[in-house]
Design a protein around this motif. Sequence first.
Motif, short mmCIF file in Angstrom:
data_model
loop_
_atom_site.label_atom_id
_atom_site.label_comp_id
_atom_site.label_asym_id
_atom_site.label_seq_id
_atom_site.Cartn_x
_atom_site.Cartn_y
_atom_site.Cartn_z
N UNK A 62 48.46 37.92 47.96
CA UNK A 62 47.59 38.99 48.42
C UNK A 62 47.78 39.16 49.92
N UNK A 120 39.30 38.98 44.66
CA UNK A 120 38.24 38.34 45.44
C UNK A 120 38.05 36.89 44.96
N UNK A 168 41.27 30.16 46.77
CA UNK A 168 42.30 29.75 47.70
C UNK A 168 41.69 29.34 49.04
N UNK A 169 40.64 30.08 49.42
CA UNK A 169 39.94 29.78 50.67
C UNK A 169 39.41 28.35 50.62
N UNK A 204 46.19 33.15 32.01
CA UNK A 204 45.41 34.39 32.02
C UNK A 204 44.91 34.65 30.61
N UNK A 219 37.18 36.41 54.02
CA UNK A 219 37.44 35.00 53.69
C UNK A 219 38.14 34.33 54.85
N UNK A 220 37.78 33.09 55.08
CA UNK A 220 38.41 32.38 56.20
C UNK A 220 39.40 31.35 55.67
N UNK A 221 40.60 31.34 56.23
CA UNK A 221 41.63 30.38 55.84
C UNK A 221 42.38 29.94 57.10
N UNK A 255 38.03 42.62 53.75
CA UNK A 255 37.80 42.99 52.35
C UNK A 255 36.32 42.92 52.06
N UNK A 288 46.54 41.30 53.36
CA UNK A 288 45.51 42.20 53.91
C UNK A 288 45.43 42.07 55.42
N UNK A 329 40.92 25.34 52.95
CA UNK A 329 40.06 24.75 53.96
C UNK A 329 39.85 23.28 53.68
N UNK A 360 48.31 35.65 51.51
CA UNK A 360 47.89 34.40 50.89
C UNK A 360 48.47 34.34 49.49
N UNK A 361 49.11 33.21 49.18
CA UNK A 361 49.63 33.04 47.82
C UNK A 361 48.56 32.34 46.99
N UNK A 362 47.90 33.09 46.11
CA UNK A 362 46.90 32.46 45.26
C UNK A 362 47.60 31.95 44.01
N UNK A 363 46.82 31.33 43.14
CA UNK A 363 47.40 30.71 41.96
C UNK A 363 48.13 31.72 41.08
N UNK A 364 47.67 32.99 41.07
CA UNK A 364 48.29 33.96 40.17
C UNK A 364 48.99 35.12 40.87
N UNK A 365 48.75 35.30 42.17
CA UNK A 365 49.36 36.47 42.81
C UNK A 365 49.26 36.34 44.32
N UNK A 392 43.48 41.87 35.95
CA UNK A 392 44.50 41.74 36.99
C UNK A 392 45.66 42.71 36.84
N UNK A 400 40.28 37.07 56.51
CA UNK A 400 40.89 38.17 55.75
C UNK A 400 39.84 39.24 55.48
#
Lengths: 802, 223
Positions: B165, A784, A790-791, A601, B214-216, B210, B167, A795, B158-163, A634, B208
């Motif tokens: 989320x 976002x 991640x999306x 970060x 987003x589609x996962x 928002x 929803x 995918x 969803x576990x993203x690289x930093x946090x 963040x 998701x």
Amino acid sequence: MSDLPPQFQHWFAQKGWSIHPHQQDMLNRSSAPALLLIAPTGGGKTLAGFLPTLTDLATSDHTGMHTLYVSPLKALAADIKRNLRTPVDEMGLNIRIEDRTGDTPNFHKKRQRADPPHILLTTPESLALLTSYEDAARTFAGLKRIVIDEIHALAESKRGDQLMLALARLEAICPGLKRVGLSATVDKPEDIATFLACNPNPCEIIQADPGPDPDIAMLTTSEAPPWSGGGAAYAIPAVLEQVKKHKTTLIFHNTRAQAEIFFHNLWLANDEGLPIGIHHGSLDRAQRTKVEAAMVRGDLRAIVCTGSLDLGIDWGDVDLVIQIGAPKNVKRLVQRIGRANHRYNAPSKALLVPANRFEVIECVAALQAVQEHDLDGETQGAGPLDVLCQHILLRAASGPFMADDLYAEMTTAGAYADLTRADFDTCLEFCATGGYALRAYDQWQRLMQRPDGQWQLRDPRTAAKLRMNAGTIQDSDLLKVRMRRSRGGKPLGEIEESFAASLTPGDTFLIGGKIVKYEGLREMTVEVSRDKGRKPKVATFSGTKFSTSTQLSQRILKLFQKEDWPELPRHTAEWLHLHKSLSRLPEPGRLLIESFPHDNRHHICVYGFAGRNAQQTLGLLLTKRMEDMGLAPMGFVATDYATLIWGLDAVTDPTPLFDKDSLHHGLDSWLAGNALMKRTFRGAATIAGLIERNHMGQRKSGRQATFSSDILYDTLLKYDPDHLMMKITRQEAMRGLVDFARIDEMLDRVQDRIDLVQLDRVPPLAAPLFLEVGKVAVSGSAEERLLAEEEAALMTAAGLST
Amino acid sequence: MKGVEFSLAGAQLTALGSGALWWRDKSLLCVSDLHLGKSERILRKGGSHLPPYDTQDTLIRLEQDLQRTNAQTVVCLGDSFDDLDVLGSLPEAANDWIHQLQAGRRWVWIEGNHDPGPIELPGSHLAELPHPPLTFRHIAESGKSGEISGHYHPKVRVQTRLRGISRPAFLFDSDRVILPAYGTYTGGLRSTDKAFVNLMRPEAKAIITGQTPRIVPMPRREN
């Protein structure tokens, strides 16, 4: 010169005492409409306040109440009763002295209203209630003097504003009432005098001899303080050594949780079993009384305490005060130091114990301020309108009134001297109908105007409910803690509801120095059992978190400008030197910002030195600005001296971030949906009577109250943003929890002198912020973007494309 | 309005970021689990006095979606009201507002477990609505296809690289789509819950909600 009546002279002579000059002064000027005495602890302040009452009662026949004494603490009222009895009994005076607080039994209270004592000792809340009864005029008939103790403490809070409104009421009932204020050393006595006087009457000030300078130093320990945190566990052995060397030591903490943890650790290290007690506002009253009694008997060698012991109860022979954690405010520190050595004209002895590395610097700055008699003062704003609303409703509970009379009466209170008629009318309208957006709801239709123009309660039965909601103390919602037993076990104290909600059965926490196990919640009471463990889950009931004062912050900045710091311990001086060699130290009149990457970060550290609350607000506003500018913030964390913000992108030009207009604009729109605002609103709405605190003795669950007050807030924001409660909330936000006033002040001081230092590593001065608790996450474009990343990743991994 | 397009039983559907489902070819907007009047219900059950803010907030968002899509048909997929007694206690303003939203369009109220009977508002009241090739009902039935349902208030973490989320989210596979709750004060059930893992095909996806939906792949176990 007024001579003492013979029996008084005799009594003084018998004790081998001579009257202090300021005590004589108080007697001489006892006919002044208002009189403020500034005297250090141990200066015979209370006797000075009561001497005119005692001599008057001794030499004339008085029926009914003669003197009303108001103190900010219930315990103080009880203590004064004891202390007054001694001279009264020894001189054989026929004077009835009683106290009246929230703890006084009901039948007793009723009798006091019908047959008041000569001297009634009470608190601002109990007084406000007394004036709200229909028979107030009879209760107070003949009242001549009112003595307000520790008025410096009351002048800083809504409790004081409430008290002064009650005094305005008393002035109407008993014209010519003499007012006396007793205060510890303060920076601006004139402000307190204005606060005390019946506007526009003057108030005379008597300054007692301040006594010798205190003997004060920082406690030296072999071990360096940690980088972060507030526990000061490292100092336990050194503190114990000091306790052994002294007769009685008071160990002050800034929060209750810290006091509990410290007390626990102190006992774990107390191999000799020295008698050490604990005293704070969350403990059960019986427990507190026990500790107080042991203290008075001189049975305790040390007492771990919080602000609950800040005010002048006489605790026997305290010869050392230890302050754990930075004092945050020089005035409070001086007042705390005064608690040691109650003998007039002997220096008080005190030691400061910094809880972490940065606090070392703060403690040194505070020591220098004490030596230079440089007290910090915050100017008090105009009297708050929520308190005014509560007073209007309580006034209505005591009987019908004319709006003109009440307005004239209220403007005699110093804090409300500049109250406009328009503001008063808005408050009256609010009390009558709830205000525009709420006029359709029955529960807020409370006052009506009679054909003769007088205002009265729409339903007389609301009087009882209004009295129950009286008071301005906004302790967060507390739940009683009891030992689990078949029929109500031993009460231990109180914890915050939010803390209770975080517990699951089996969790352990500290209360009153004991480790207890959470068993369950029954009818708003937390049931616990004894636990044999040695390591509790931390007690997080918080007490008040103070912000470092402006003056102390400026002193720290000035200290930074020196070439070297021989007055600092070596570990701390080396830390500053290292920082200076890699970056630069913050300067007065400039704003330092460091930008650096860490842990995937980008970070900025903003050294605003505006105090914890303002730095917290700055974090919220800056992250909002960064969001608007596409920098994908963040989260952030704030301390008294800096705010650390992290996000996906680096800040390369900070100037647009600090544009004053944009920050103000951001404040307005951010304030709208903010949790702090909702909390502020909840406090103001409870005081003003929009939300009920108690309902016929049954306390509403805090979460229920939060839910309804949050929704009320949202509704008003949308449909009636200029509603009185919203105005009050915005005003309070400028100080207090949001404290935007200090951000403004900082921006004015700094102007365009903003320095950005870009680094490739974490700078030493910013490092402790990474360890700080209370990080706030920000959701927005960063989420976002992270979701988009991640999306794509998910995918692709699933062999799909979007 | 940003949305994610997908097809179900040959029908082209758009999952909107607000949590509404848009069937452009039929000009049909579908929303689920509005739970209107939740605050009134809390009041009746002896809770605190709450102005009906949640109802207003939900209706504001519905109004925005109707303005954007100009839908000719609206299907409310059940649990539109927190219970059947709510209707009597909804403030007049909310009632009027619903009437306004209804003006000039076809409106279908599907029954849910919270509102299992006729209600005193205009529109058709149905246990379920067949609209070939699709069927609209409150609770998904296993073994059916072309099914649009709600009820569970699905959400996704969803576990993203930093946090991490979390929803509200649409869940869909080749047989069905389950809509997230549209109402303001509603909780949710994680996609990892047994109910979803059993009901949805292994290749099911989540959309998701928002700003940009987003589609996962639908998360099937906690990460």
